[in-house]
Design a protein around this motif. Structure first.
Motif, PDB file in Angstrom:
ATOM      1  N   PHE A 226      11.749 -11.545  -2.152  1.00 36.65           N
ATOM      2  CA  PHE A 226      13.113 -11.053  -2.011  1.00 36.65           C
ATOM      3  C   PHE A 226      13.119  -9.552  -2.257  1.00 36.65           C
ATOM      4  O   PHE A 226      12.586  -9.075  -3.275  1.00 36.65           O
ATOM      5  N   VAL A 227      13.713  -8.801  -1.335  1.00 36.44           N
ATOM      6  CA  VAL A 227      14.017  -7.393  -1.580  1.00 36.44           C
ATOM      7  C   VAL A 227      15.456  -7.162  -1.142  1.00 36.44           C
ATOM      8  O   VAL A 227      15.950  -7.811  -0.217  1.00 36.44           O
ATOM      9  N   ASP A 228      16.133  -6.246  -1.803  1.00 32.74           N
ATOM     10  CA  ASP A 228      17.495  -5.907  -1.421  1.00 32.74           C
ATOM     11  C   ASP A 228      17.496  -4.994  -0.211  1.00 32.74           C
ATOM     12  O   ASP A 228      16.474  -4.381   0.132  1.00 32.74           O
ATOM     13  N   ASP A 229      18.672  -4.867   0.414  1.00 32.83           N
ATOM     14  CA  ASP A 229      18.769  -4.051   1.626  1.00 32.83           C
ATOM     15  C   ASP A 229      18.850  -2.565   1.336  1.00 32.83           C
ATOM     16  O   ASP A 229      19.088  -1.764   2.244  1.00 32.83           O
ATOM     17  N   ASP A 230      18.631  -2.174   0.085  1.00 29.05           N
ATOM     18  CA  ASP A 230      18.526  -0.756  -0.264  1.00 29.05           C
ATOM     19  C   ASP A 230      17.248  -0.483  -1.048  1.00 29.05           C
ATOM     20  O   ASP A 230      17.179   0.449  -1.840  1.00 29.05           O
ATOM     21  N   VAL A 231      16.225  -1.315  -0.805  1.00 29.39           N
ATOM     22  CA  VAL A 231      14.931  -1.163  -1.486  1.00 29.39           C
ATOM     23  C   VAL A 231      13.857  -0.853  -0.451  1.00 29.39           C
ATOM     24  O   VAL A 231      13.495  -1.710   0.376  1.00 29.39           O
ATOM     25  N   ILE A 232      13.380   0.381  -0.455  1.00 29.42           N
ATOM     26  CA  ILE A 232      12.293   0.812   0.428  1.00 29.42           C
ATOM     27  C   ILE A 232      10.980   0.277  -0.144  1.00 29.42           C
ATOM     28  O   ILE A 232      10.692   0.441  -1.333  1.00 29.42           O
TER      29      ILE A 232
ATOM     30  N   SER B 144      -0.943 -19.419 -10.708  1.00 34.47           N
ATOM     31  CA  SER B 144      -0.295 -20.646 -10.249  1.00 34.47           C
ATOM     32  C   SER B 144       1.065 -20.806 -10.919  1.00 34.47           C
ATOM     33  O   SER B 144       1.247 -20.413 -12.078  1.00 34.47           O
ATOM     34  N   ARG B 145       2.005 -21.382 -10.182  1.00 37.59           N
ATOM     35  CA  ARG B 145       3.347 -21.679 -10.691  1.00 37.59           C
ATOM     36  C   ARG B 145       3.943 -20.475 -11.430  1.00 37.59           C
ATOM     37  O   ARG B 145       4.285 -20.536 -12.607  1.00 37.59           O
ATOM     38  N   CYS B 146       4.081 -19.375 -10.688  1.00 37.85           N
ATOM     39  CA  CYS B 146       4.474 -18.124 -11.331  1.00 37.85           C
ATOM     40  C   CYS B 146       5.404 -17.293 -10.442  1.00 37.85           C
ATOM     41  O   CYS B 146       5.247 -17.254  -9.218  1.00 37.85           O
ATOM     42  N   ILE B 147       6.370 -16.669 -11.097  1.00 41.05           N
ATOM     43  CA  ILE B 147       7.225 -15.656 -10.487  1.00 41.05           C
ATOM     44  C   ILE B 147       6.551 -14.305 -10.681  1.00 41.05           C
ATOM     45  O   ILE B 147       6.043 -14.005 -11.763  1.00 41.05           O
ATOM     46  N   CYS B 148       6.553 -13.484  -9.635  1.00 40.57           N
ATOM     47  CA  CYS B 148       6.021 -12.128  -9.742  1.00 40.57           C
ATOM     48  C   CYS B 148       7.178 -11.147  -9.601  1.00 40.57           C
ATOM     49  O   CYS B 148       7.744 -10.990  -8.512  1.00 40.57           O
ATOM     50  N   ASN B 149       7.547 -10.494 -10.693  1.00 39.98           N
ATOM     51  CA  ASN B 149       8.555  -9.440 -10.664  1.00 39.98           C
ATOM     52  C   ASN B 149       7.864  -8.100 -10.478  1.00 39.98           C
ATOM     53  O   ASN B 149       7.109  -7.658 -11.346  1.00 39.98           O
ATOM     54  N   GLY B 150       8.107  -7.474  -9.330  1.00 40.24           N
ATOM     55  CA  GLY B 150       7.509  -6.170  -9.076  1.00 40.24           C
ATOM     56  C   GLY B 150       8.269  -5.058  -9.778  1.00 40.24           C
ATOM     57  O   GLY B 150       9.276  -5.280 -10.446  1.00 40.24           O
ATOM     58  N   TRP B 151       7.776  -3.857  -9.611  1.00 40.11           N
ATOM     59  CA  TRP B 151       8.405  -2.674 -10.199  1.00 40.11           C
ATOM     60  C   TRP B 151       9.532  -2.212  -9.286  1.00 40.11           C
ATOM     61  O   TRP B 151       9.301  -1.858  -8.133  1.00 40.11           O
ATOM     62  N   VAL B 152      10.751  -2.228  -9.786  1.00 42.79           N
ATOM     63  CA  VAL B 152      11.902  -1.680  -9.061  1.00 42.79           C
ATOM     64  C   VAL B 152      12.089  -0.251  -9.563  1.00 42.79           C
ATOM     65  O   VAL B 152      12.647  -0.021 -10.634  1.00 42.79           O
ATOM     66  N   ASN B 153      11.606   0.687  -8.762  1.00 39.16           N
ATOM     67  CA  ASN B 153      11.634   2.096  -9.133  1.00 39.16           C
ATOM     68  C   ASN B 153      12.879   2.757  -8.531  1.00 39.16           C
ATOM     69  O   ASN B 153      13.021   2.830  -7.314  1.00 39.16           O
ATOM     70  N   HIS B 154      13.780   3.199  -9.378  1.00 42.16           N
ATOM     71  CA  HIS B 154      15.041   3.772  -8.904  1.00 42.16           C
ATOM     72  C   HIS B 154      14.830   5.213  -8.441  1.00 42.16           C
ATOM     73  O   HIS B 154      14.282   6.044  -9.178  1.00 42.16           O
ATOM     74  N   VAL B 155      15.271   5.482  -7.218  1.00 41.53           N
ATOM     75  CA  VAL B 155      15.139   6.813  -6.625  1.00 41.53           C
ATOM     76  C   VAL B 155      16.489   7.230  -6.064  1.00 41.53           C
ATOM     77  O   VAL B 155      17.350   6.386  -5.765  1.00 41.53           O
TER      78      VAL B 155
ATOM     79  N   TYR C 138      14.139 -12.538 -15.778  1.00 42.98           N
ATOM     80  CA  TYR C 138      13.143 -13.558 -15.436  1.00 42.98           C
ATOM     81  C   TYR C 138      12.892 -13.598 -13.931  1.00 42.98           C
ATOM     82  O   TYR C 138      11.793 -13.925 -13.478  1.00 42.98           O
ATOM     83  N   PHE C 139      13.920 -13.251 -13.164  1.00 47.15           N
ATOM     84  CA  PHE C 139      13.832 -13.334 -11.702  1.00 47.15           C
ATOM     85  C   PHE C 139      14.782 -12.277 -11.149  1.00 47.15           C
ATOM     86  O   PHE C 139      15.988 -12.463 -11.134  1.00 47.15           O
ATOM     87  N   TRP C 140      14.227 -11.144 -10.692  1.00 43.60           N
ATOM     88  CA  TRP C 140      15.029  -9.991 -10.268  1.00 43.60           C
ATOM     89  C   TRP C 140      14.866  -9.817  -8.768  1.00 43.60           C
ATOM     90  O   TRP C 140      13.841  -9.376  -8.292  1.00 43.60           O
ATOM     91  N   THR C 141      15.910 -10.168  -8.012  1.00 47.07           N
ATOM     92  CA  THR C 141      15.783 -10.275  -6.558  1.00 47.07           C
ATOM     93  C   THR C 141      15.704  -8.939  -5.825  1.00 47.07           C
ATOM     94  O   THR C 141      15.608  -8.922  -4.600  1.00 47.07           O
ATOM     95  N   SER C 142      15.712  -7.832  -6.540  1.00 47.41           N
ATOM     96  CA  SER C 142      15.468  -6.546  -5.878  1.00 47.41           C
ATOM     97  C   SER C 142      14.024  -6.441  -5.405  1.00 47.41           C
ATOM     98  O   SER C 142      13.731  -5.749  -4.423  1.00 47.41           O
TER      99      SER C 142
ATOM    100  N   LYS D 283      19.631 -14.388 -12.044  1.00 45.67           N
ATOM    101  CA  LYS D 283      19.343 -14.899 -13.386  1.00 45.67           C
ATOM    102  C   LYS D 283      19.469 -16.421 -13.424  1.00 45.67           C
ATOM    103  O   LYS D 283      18.690 -17.113 -14.091  1.00 45.67           O
ATOM    104  N   ASP D 284      20.457 -16.938 -12.716  1.00 51.90           N
ATOM    105  CA  ASP D 284      20.630 -18.390 -12.637  1.00 51.90           C
ATOM    106  C   ASP D 284      19.412 -19.044 -11.992  1.00 51.90           C
ATOM    107  O   ASP D 284      18.903 -20.053 -12.483  1.00 51.90           O
ATOM    108  N   MET D 285      18.934 -18.456 -10.903  1.00 53.70           N
ATOM    109  CA  MET D 285      17.729 -18.991 -10.265  1.00 53.70           C
ATOM    110  C   MET D 285      16.543 -18.919 -11.211  1.00 53.70           C
ATOM    111  O   MET D 285      15.729 -19.855 -11.293  1.00 53.70           O
ATOM    112  N   GLY D 286      16.432 -17.823 -11.967  1.00 53.60           N
ATOM    113  CA  GLY D 286      15.349 -17.710 -12.939  1.00 53.60           C
ATOM    114  C   GLY D 286      15.390 -18.814 -13.975  1.00 53.60           C
ATOM    115  O   GLY D 286      14.353 -19.382 -14.334  1.00 53.60           O
TER     116      GLY D 286
END
Length: 324
Positions: free
Chosen positions: A111-117, A134-145, A165-169, A196-199
């Protein structure tokens, strides 16, 4: 393309929904509403990924945009498969995300937002992480620019820090687990807390959450201007609605801490600021002074006042519902 709904796929129970057959390693899921220009940049940032184009797709749900989003999606040329699904009326972020999932064919959903390059290696980093965990969420770095481009050297900012826990950006998870929990809860119609609910739902079935700072997405967030104040405060009010849905669904200390819906200290402090409305009056006077023009950027005390006003309206709305 017309979207199938959860009711169409499964009139009786979300748990019976089955995903489409997989023919890609990755699906990038993007939801958008009236952000044609920024969405185009996001899609173009996926065009030069180090991950092979034939192994991923992007599914875009256009949530009833009234701008030229559809013209852009039909005309853009990309090296990967683009699936364009339009809602005929605005159904909200969770329904839009579920539409993405119902049309996805990737083993891994990013998942990425429509304002995330997207960084050039974003997909490869998510794929490498998921292949080794295995059985893992990967939260990447959301770098604000502040500008819609990839910085040569990303710099960590305070806004980048999150314990979500789960950041859809910028997040990935195997598709099967999203279907296992019944997809996103469409009671979260307005902005906020649906991720957060999904997380929490994924955590309940034993899915771990980890950070991976090499998977970088650049969240474009221009400096706040005075003209944005009203919409900023309106968003705080809608956030209160979804926060209440969240804490009522997940009756835990974690949910109350993350939303601030806890008497001490946040609600207690809010009640103190309401004595004579001294803080709200101060902030409004500061932000409505003649010397501050609509196009002016907010910084320092002005920015602090804007953030305090949004918090005031957030807690006003929370207490209005709690006191019913």
């Amino acid at each position: 393309m017309q979207e199938p709904t959860l009711h169409d796929c499964c009139p009786n129970s979300k748990r019976e929904i089955q995903p489409l057959d997989s023919d890609r390693d990755i699906t990038v899921a993007i939801c958008s509403h009236n952000r044609s220009g920024m969405l185009k940049l996001v899609l173009e940032s996926l065009a030069d990924q180090s991950f092979p184009a034939e192994r991923f797709e992007a599914v875009v749900t256009d949530d009833a945009s009234s701008d030229d989003t559809q013209d852009m999606l039909h005309s853009i040329k990309l090296p990967y498969r683009l699936v364009n699904v339009r809602h005929e009326y605005n159904r909200g972020i969770t329904a839009a995300r579920n539409t993405c999932l119902l049309h996805s064919r990737g083993q891994i959903i990013i998942f990425v937002d429509d304002d995330v390059i997207c960084h050039q290696h974003l997909l490869q980093e998510h794929w490498s992480f998921q292949s080794s965990h295995s059985r893992c969420i990967c939260n990447g770095w959301v770098n604000h620019v502040s500008e819609p481009k990839r910085p040569l050297t990303p710099k960590l900012r305070l806004e980048d820090l999150s314990n979500g826990y789960f950041w859809t950006s910028n997040v990935s998870v195997p598709r099967e687990y999203l279907f296992q929990v019944g997809l996103f809860d469409e009671n979260f119609i307005e902005y906020g807390y649906e991720d957060k609910d999904m997380g929490m739902m994924l955590k309940a079935i034993g899915i771990k959450s980890r950070k991976h700072m090499k998977a970088i997405g650049f969240h474009v967030k221009p400096p706040m201007q005075r003209k944005h104040l009203e919409s900023h405060c309106r968003r705080a009010v809608t956030l209160a609605h979804t926060a209440l849905i969240y804490v009522r669904k997940h009756r835990t200390l974690r949910s109350r801490l993350s939303t601030g819906i806890i008497f001490f200290p946040w609600l207690a402090i809010h009640r103190l600021t309401k004595i004579g409305n001294w803080l709200e009056n101060f902030c409004l006077k500061r932000l409505n002074r003649p010397a501050l023009h609509m196009e002016d950027k907010l910084c320092g005390l002005d920015l602090w006042c804007a953030e305090r006003l949004s918090k005031i309206y957030y807690y006003d709305e929370v207490l209005r519902y709690l006191c019913r």
